[in-house]
Design a protein around this motif. Structure first.
Motif, PDB file in Angstrom:
ATOM      1  N   LEU A  72      12.127   5.147   4.287  1.00 42.45           N
ATOM      2  CA  LEU A  72      12.104   6.577   3.974  1.00 42.45           C
ATOM      3  C   LEU A  72      13.261   7.319   4.635  1.00 42.45           C
ATOM      4  O   LEU A  72      13.732   8.318   4.130  1.00 42.45           O
ATOM      5  N   TYR A  81      -7.987  10.615   1.084  1.00 42.96           N
ATOM      6  CA  TYR A  81      -7.025  11.108   0.093  1.00 42.96           C
ATOM      7  C   TYR A  81      -6.056   9.991  -0.294  1.00 42.96           C
ATOM      8  O   TYR A  81      -5.785   9.749  -1.467  1.00 42.96           O
ATOM      9  N   LEU A  82      -5.590   9.283   0.742  1.00 38.79           N
ATOM     10  CA  LEU A  82      -4.646   8.190   0.518  1.00 38.79           C
ATOM     11  C   LEU A  82      -5.293   7.070  -0.305  1.00 38.79           C
ATOM     12  O   LEU A  82      -4.680   6.490  -1.194  1.00 38.79           O
ATOM     13  N   PRO A 114       0.826  -1.212   0.000  1.00 44.65           N
ATOM     14  CA  PRO A 114       0.000   0.000   0.000  1.00 44.65           C
ATOM     15  C   PRO A 114       0.863   1.266   0.000  1.00 44.65           C
ATOM     16  O   PRO A 114       2.014   1.253   0.423  1.00 44.65           O
ATOM     17  N   ILE A 115       0.241   2.340  -0.439  1.00 47.90           N
ATOM     18  CA  ILE A 115       0.906   3.656  -0.419  1.00 47.90           C
ATOM     19  C   ILE A 115       0.878   4.169   1.016  1.00 47.90           C
ATOM     20  O   ILE A 115      -0.087   3.940   1.743  1.00 47.90           O
ATOM     21  N   ARG A 116       1.946   4.808   1.429  1.00 52.12           N
ATOM     22  CA  ARG A 116       1.969   5.409   2.766  1.00 52.12           C
ATOM     23  C   ARG A 116       2.208   6.901   2.650  1.00 52.12           C
ATOM     24  O   ARG A 116       2.766   7.380   1.682  1.00 52.12           O
ATOM     25  N   LEU A 117       1.802   7.608   3.681  1.00 49.86           N
ATOM     26  CA  LEU A 117       2.067   9.048   3.712  1.00 49.86           C
ATOM     27  C   LEU A 117       3.338   9.291   4.491  1.00 49.86           C
ATOM     28  O   LEU A 117       3.597   8.639   5.492  1.00 49.86           O
ATOM     29  N   ASN A 118       4.137  10.240   4.010  1.00 46.65           N
ATOM     30  CA  ASN A 118       5.286  10.629   4.811  1.00 46.65           C
ATOM     31  C   ASN A 118       5.134  12.105   5.159  1.00 46.65           C
ATOM     32  O   ASN A 118       4.373  12.831   4.538  1.00 46.65           O
ATOM     33  N   LEU A 173      15.361   9.812   2.338  1.00 46.35           N
ATOM     34  CA  LEU A 173      15.326  11.249   2.601  1.00 46.35           C
ATOM     35  C   LEU A 173      16.480  11.723   3.484  1.00 46.35           C
ATOM     36  O   LEU A 173      16.502  12.877   3.893  1.00 46.35           O
ATOM     37  N   MET A 183      -5.453   8.028  -3.903  1.00 49.69           N
ATOM     38  CA  MET A 183      -4.137   7.880  -4.525  1.00 49.69           C
ATOM     39  C   MET A 183      -3.900   6.418  -4.887  1.00 49.69           C
ATOM     40  O   MET A 183      -3.407   6.090  -5.962  1.00 49.69           O
ATOM     41  N   MET A 206       3.940  15.489  -1.698  1.00 45.80           N
ATOM     42  CA  MET A 206       4.556  14.401  -2.447  1.00 45.80           C
ATOM     43  C   MET A 206       4.394  13.089  -1.693  1.00 45.80           C
ATOM     44  O   MET A 206       4.666  13.037  -0.501  1.00 45.80           O
ATOM     45  N   ILE A 207       3.916  12.092  -2.385  1.00 46.14           N
ATOM     46  CA  ILE A 207       3.788  10.770  -1.771  1.00 46.14           C
ATOM     47  C   ILE A 207       4.824   9.850  -2.392  1.00 46.14           C
ATOM     48  O   ILE A 207       4.816   9.627  -3.599  1.00 46.14           O
ATOM     49  N   LEU A 208       5.725   9.354  -1.565  1.00 42.51           N
ATOM     50  CA  LEU A 208       6.738   8.432  -2.063  1.00 42.51           C
ATOM     51  C   LEU A 208       6.205   7.017  -1.921  1.00 42.51           C
ATOM     52  O   LEU A 208       5.771   6.620  -0.844  1.00 42.51           O
ATOM     53  N   TYR A 209       6.207   6.273  -3.015  1.00 37.82           N
ATOM     54  CA  TYR A 209       5.695   4.905  -3.015  1.00 37.82           C
ATOM     55  C   TYR A 209       6.878   4.006  -3.314  1.00 37.82           C
ATOM     56  O   TYR A 209       7.254   3.814  -4.463  1.00 37.82           O
TER      57      TYR A 209
END
Lengths: 272, 74
Positions: B9, A193-194, A177-181, B13, A197, B1-4
């Protein structure tokens, strides 16, 4: 007398070496005319380098073989796919602001008949990755992708964007899955929102490969396979069995497939 | 920005805060506008091509990271 001009051995190694000839004649505007090509285009993409050939004859007694360019363009996607933020220099990065106009040039260029996308990427920015994937998917020329080493995360949509995809026997693809940073605001909208995406990625992959949405989501949210994350790693044949990739194979098979697709394309057989 | 990415991370970063904005300038190489970063006397590294001609993006001597000799520039 040899060597009196340049004590550094090779011509041009010393950064301040003046050019033997000025690159353009004085008085002539170096700006090229609008609309005229940068270099005269020849149908066989032969690069003739007259000055260097003369030097080569003088120095080595042999003239260089004219370089005939291939009708296939190889587009390599490596390292992180860099998004709207420049990543720190320890990352190897693919820059979208260069790849996207390059794909426009490949679409337009009469010399390029097919594009081979070589992937060894750890993913990266969602927007940039999807932009590259959409560009590859919308090319009107034959495209073949090959995953070597790894095509993880956002590399998955790029791999399936090509009309035919290959994966090396040992290559792997991580689906997670996509994660938020960064700063996350704990409100339901953040989750929505996530989720949106994620849907963009899922929709693109399911539209451009044989995998079903349910199956892809199942791989994405599987627990117990990755130590630090949820998701799945597909290796070589597994990616083909799941319907994500078309065939297991290496560079030889990928180039042969692209060649046969170019032949069909020239005959007017519609691309799939 | 979403890093996939499956990479950690912290690794990706790392050093982001210490990154300095490098000064770049626009020059024309053979009539192609490019953004370069000065790397030494008489040479610069291509950061970005600013041309609107797609063909310029296929030039192998002007890829981002390529070093150009500035006497060719205007």
């Amino acid at each position: 007398m040899p060597g009196d001009q340049n004590i550094w051995g090779h011509e041009g190694e010393y950064p301040c070496t003046p050019p033997e000839k000025p690159p353009t004649e004085p008085g002539k505007n170096p700006q090229r005319e609008p609309g005229s090509p940068a270099t005269p285009q020849t149908p066989h993409r032969v690069q003739g380098r007259t000055r260097e050939s003369m030097e080569s004859i003088k120095e080595l007694g042999a003239s260089p073989v004219p370089e005939v360019k291939s009708n296939i363009h190889c587009l390599t996607i490596v390292g992180q796919i860099e998004g709207h933020l420049v990543l720190p220099p320890q990352n190897k990065a693919t820059k979208y602001e260069h790849i996207i106009p390059q794909l426009v040039a490949l679409e337009q260029s009469p010399d390029v008949e097919g594009v081979l996308v070589v992937l060894n990427t750890v993913g990266g920015d969602v927007e940039a990755g999807l932009a590259i994937a959409e560009m590859i998917a919308s090319l009107s020329k034959p495209t073949v992708s090959i995953v070597l080493g790894g095509g993880h995360s956002i590399g998955v949509p790029i791999a399936v964007a090509a009309q035919y995809s290959f994966i090396a026997e040992t290559a792997s693809m991580t689906i997670h899955p996509i994660r938020l940073n960064g700063l996350v605001i704990g409100v339901p909208q953040t989750y929505e929102y996530l989720d949106k995406m994620q849907d963009r990625v899922v929709r693109f992959v399911t539209q451009h490969s044989r995998i079903s949405e349910a199956s892809f989501r199942d791989l994405m949210f599987r627990t117990g396979e990755l130590a630090r994350d949820i998701g799945t790693v597909l290796i070589g044949r597994e990616a083909v069995e799941k319907g994500l990739i078309d065939e297991v194979g290496g560079v030889g098979r990928a180039v042969n497939k692209l060649k046969s697709m170019i032949e069909d394309w020239k005959k007017g057989v519609p691309l799939q | 920005m979403i890093l996939y990415t499956p990479m950690q991370l912290e690794l990706v970063l790392e050093g982001l805060e210490q990154m300095k904005h490098v000064s770049t300038r626009k020059v024309d190489v053979d009539g192609v506008p490019v953004l370069i970063q000065d790397t030494g006397p008489g040479e610069g590294m291509v950061v970005r091509i600013l041309s609107t001609d797609p063909r310029d993006y296929l030039r192998t001597d002007l890829y981002p990271g390529a070093v150009v000799e500035l006497f060719k520039c205007t």
